[in-house]
Scaffold this active site. Sequence first.
Site, PDB file in Angstrom:
ATOM      1  N   HIS A   1      50.626  -0.144  11.997  1.00  0.00           N
ATOM      2  CA  HIS A   1      50.028   0.860  11.163  1.00  0.00           C
ATOM      3  C   HIS A   1      50.862   2.136  11.377  1.00  0.00           C
ATOM      4  O   HIS A   1      50.732   2.554  12.713  1.00  0.00           O
ATOM      5  CB  HIS A   1      48.487   0.962  11.537  1.00  0.00           C
ATOM      6  CG  HIS A   1      47.589  -0.169  10.949  1.00  0.00           C
ATOM      7  ND1 HIS A   1      46.249  -0.116  11.057  1.00  0.00           N
ATOM      8  CD2 HIS A   1      48.010  -1.214  10.355  1.00  0.00           C
ATOM      9  CE1 HIS A   1      46.012  -1.168  10.360  1.00  0.00           C
ATOM     10  NE2 HIS A   1      46.864  -2.037  10.022  1.00  0.00           N
TER      11      HIS A   1
ATOM     12  N   TYR B   1      38.179   5.582   8.832  1.00  0.00           N
ATOM     13  CA  TYR B   1      37.073   6.335   9.831  1.00  0.00           C
ATOM     14  C   TYR B   1      36.370   7.117   8.976  1.00  0.00           C
ATOM     15  O   TYR B   1      36.798   8.115   8.530  1.00  0.00           O
ATOM     16  CB  TYR B   1      37.624   7.103  11.097  1.00  0.00           C
ATOM     17  CG  TYR B   1      38.175   6.045  12.118  1.00  0.00           C
ATOM     18  CD1 TYR B   1      37.525   5.875  13.017  1.00  0.00           C
ATOM     19  CD2 TYR B   1      39.587   5.684  11.995  1.00  0.00           C
ATOM     20  CE1 TYR B   1      37.989   5.072  14.283  1.00  0.00           C
ATOM     21  CE2 TYR B   1      40.247   4.959  12.852  1.00  0.00           C
ATOM     22  CZ  TYR B   1      39.447   4.636  14.195  1.00  0.00           C
ATOM     23  OH  TYR B   1      39.888   4.151  15.171  1.00  0.00           O
TER      24      TYR B   1
ATOM     25  N   PRO C   1      34.139   2.873  21.437  1.00  0.00           N
ATOM     26  CA  PRO C   1      35.599   2.143  20.819  1.00  0.00           C
ATOM     27  C   PRO C   1      36.012   3.061  19.614  1.00  0.00           C
ATOM     28  O   PRO C   1      37.056   2.751  19.080  1.00  0.00           O
ATOM     29  CB  PRO C   1      34.906   0.791  20.094  1.00  0.00           C
ATOM     30  CG  PRO C   1      33.560   1.105  19.902  1.00  0.00           C
ATOM     31  CD  PRO C   1      33.007   2.037  21.308  1.00  0.00           C
TER      32      PRO C   1
ATOM     33  N   LYS D   1      40.548   2.989  22.835  1.00  0.00           N
ATOM     34  CA  LYS D   1      41.195   3.141  24.113  1.00  0.00           C
ATOM     35  C   LYS D   1      41.022   2.168  25.291  1.00  0.00           C
ATOM     36  O   LYS D   1      41.716   2.041  26.290  1.00  0.00           O
ATOM     37  CB  LYS D   1      40.883   4.688  24.746  1.00  0.00           C
ATOM     38  CG  LYS D   1      41.383   5.712  23.992  1.00  0.00           C
ATOM     39  CD  LYS D   1      42.670   5.688  23.899  1.00  0.00           C
ATOM     40  CE  LYS D   1      43.358   6.726  22.740  1.00  0.00           C
ATOM     41  NZ  LYS D   1      44.644   6.331  22.382  1.00  0.00           N
TER      42      LYS D   1
ATOM     43  N   TYR E   1      45.794   9.196  19.548  1.00  0.00           N
ATOM     44  CA  TYR E   1      45.459   7.853  18.999  1.00  0.00           C
ATOM     45  C   TYR E   1      46.576   6.798  19.349  1.00  0.00           C
ATOM     46  O   TYR E   1      46.311   5.925  19.824  1.00  0.00           O
ATOM     47  CB  TYR E   1      45.576   8.119  17.595  1.00  0.00           C
ATOM     48  CG  TYR E   1      44.450   6.694  17.024  1.00  0.00           C
ATOM     49  CD1 TYR E   1      43.143   6.920  16.819  1.00  0.00           C
ATOM     50  CD2 TYR E   1      45.077   5.775  16.738  1.00  0.00           C
ATOM     51  CE1 TYR E   1      42.529   5.753  16.159  1.00  0.00           C
ATOM     52  CE2 TYR E   1      44.707   4.567  16.052  1.00  0.00           C
ATOM     53  CZ  TYR E   1      43.161   4.697  15.966  1.00  0.00           C
ATOM     54  OH  TYR E   1      42.492   3.579  15.360  1.00  0.00           O
TER      55      TYR E   1
END
Length: 394
Positions: free
Chosen positions: A72, A201, A293, A297, A385
């Site tokens: 991704h 998200y 979550p 991480k 991220y």
Amino acid sequence: MRTQVGIVGAGPAGLLLSHLLHLAGIESVVLEARDRAYVEGRIRAGVLEQGTVDVLNDTGLGERMNKEGLLHHGTTLRFRGRNHHIDFVDLTGKAVTVYGQHEVVKDVIAQRLKDGGRIEFEASDVAVHDFESDKPYVTWRDKAGKDQRLDCDFIAGCDGFHGICRPAIPASIQQVYERVYPFGWLGILAKSKPVQEELIYNNHARGFALFSMRSPEITRLYLQCDPDEDIANWPDDRIWEELHMRLAGEDNLRLPEGPIFQKGVTPMRSFVAGPMRHGRLFLAGDAAHIVPPTGAKGMNLAVADVRYLSRALESFYGKNNSDRLAGYSDICMRRVWKAQRFSWWMTSLLHKFDERSSFENEVQLAELDYVVSSRAAMTSLAENYVGLPFEEQK
């Protein structure tokens, strides 16, 4: 029985530590309470930072991940019914890989057994002893019901949040930090195609939703819910209806439906216990820290912990230098708290908090609007991220 490092727990932390030690010529034995089938079938999140991918590739564990994992190059923040893409590669030059944690576990178990590594599955009544001395040992009862003892130089507690290693450290020397969030995630696995090729998200008035995947044919979907939600109150039709409502927007995104084959509710918490070392007992992974979550991480922190620990043990055995062992907790904690900060920020940014006023909700949306309109803010999100660089010990 004797070895150099006794490892409690055959999750990603314990297994990878055993593999890294093997590559450094250091012997270890892994003790696991569950059987192999359970360990390999225990499905957890699977967004791997670039640094985690590099560790797996550099140590010969990346072949299947590179074939089956999903690369991704970014992710999507969705609010007010619109998508906003964050391009990781453009912003940082790095990407993430979606590859299930249980798949990593399968790969490491296969490699350890191929290399002649010893993993004692179905080890019950595990206890750690004398780790404040230079002669620690571990006892357990094997699957045949026989009492066993493992003498070692060091013990690695990689047995998770509910394990026995962290409670073995005197409470008087531990500092515990915890934040329990007033919501959980209702998660499902479904045989259906993802709504798009990268994660979404989604901040929504009805609550957060995450549209993720495990493969091009398997979706991983989450809904914000009460932490004590009874899963029996969520038949499949209700779940799909709620997912469709939270995805609704002017772009008319279509969420493919399919058979749901796993569902459950996960409470959300942040937890840190330190120090991560006491005497010759070292904690790693979920035994020392839990992150919500939202920031992806958990497993990545476990990999970082055992990377540091394996190098510290290599320095001890190869150079008779214990400085890295002495600094293990400090270097891990710096990374842990940065990951906690990012996970807390992502959680606060995307979830609905019942106690918040309409003013605070509008501020939340304004911050999202700022993030997606500022290259500096998007870069900060992307850097965290994809994974911050590993700090190198001297």
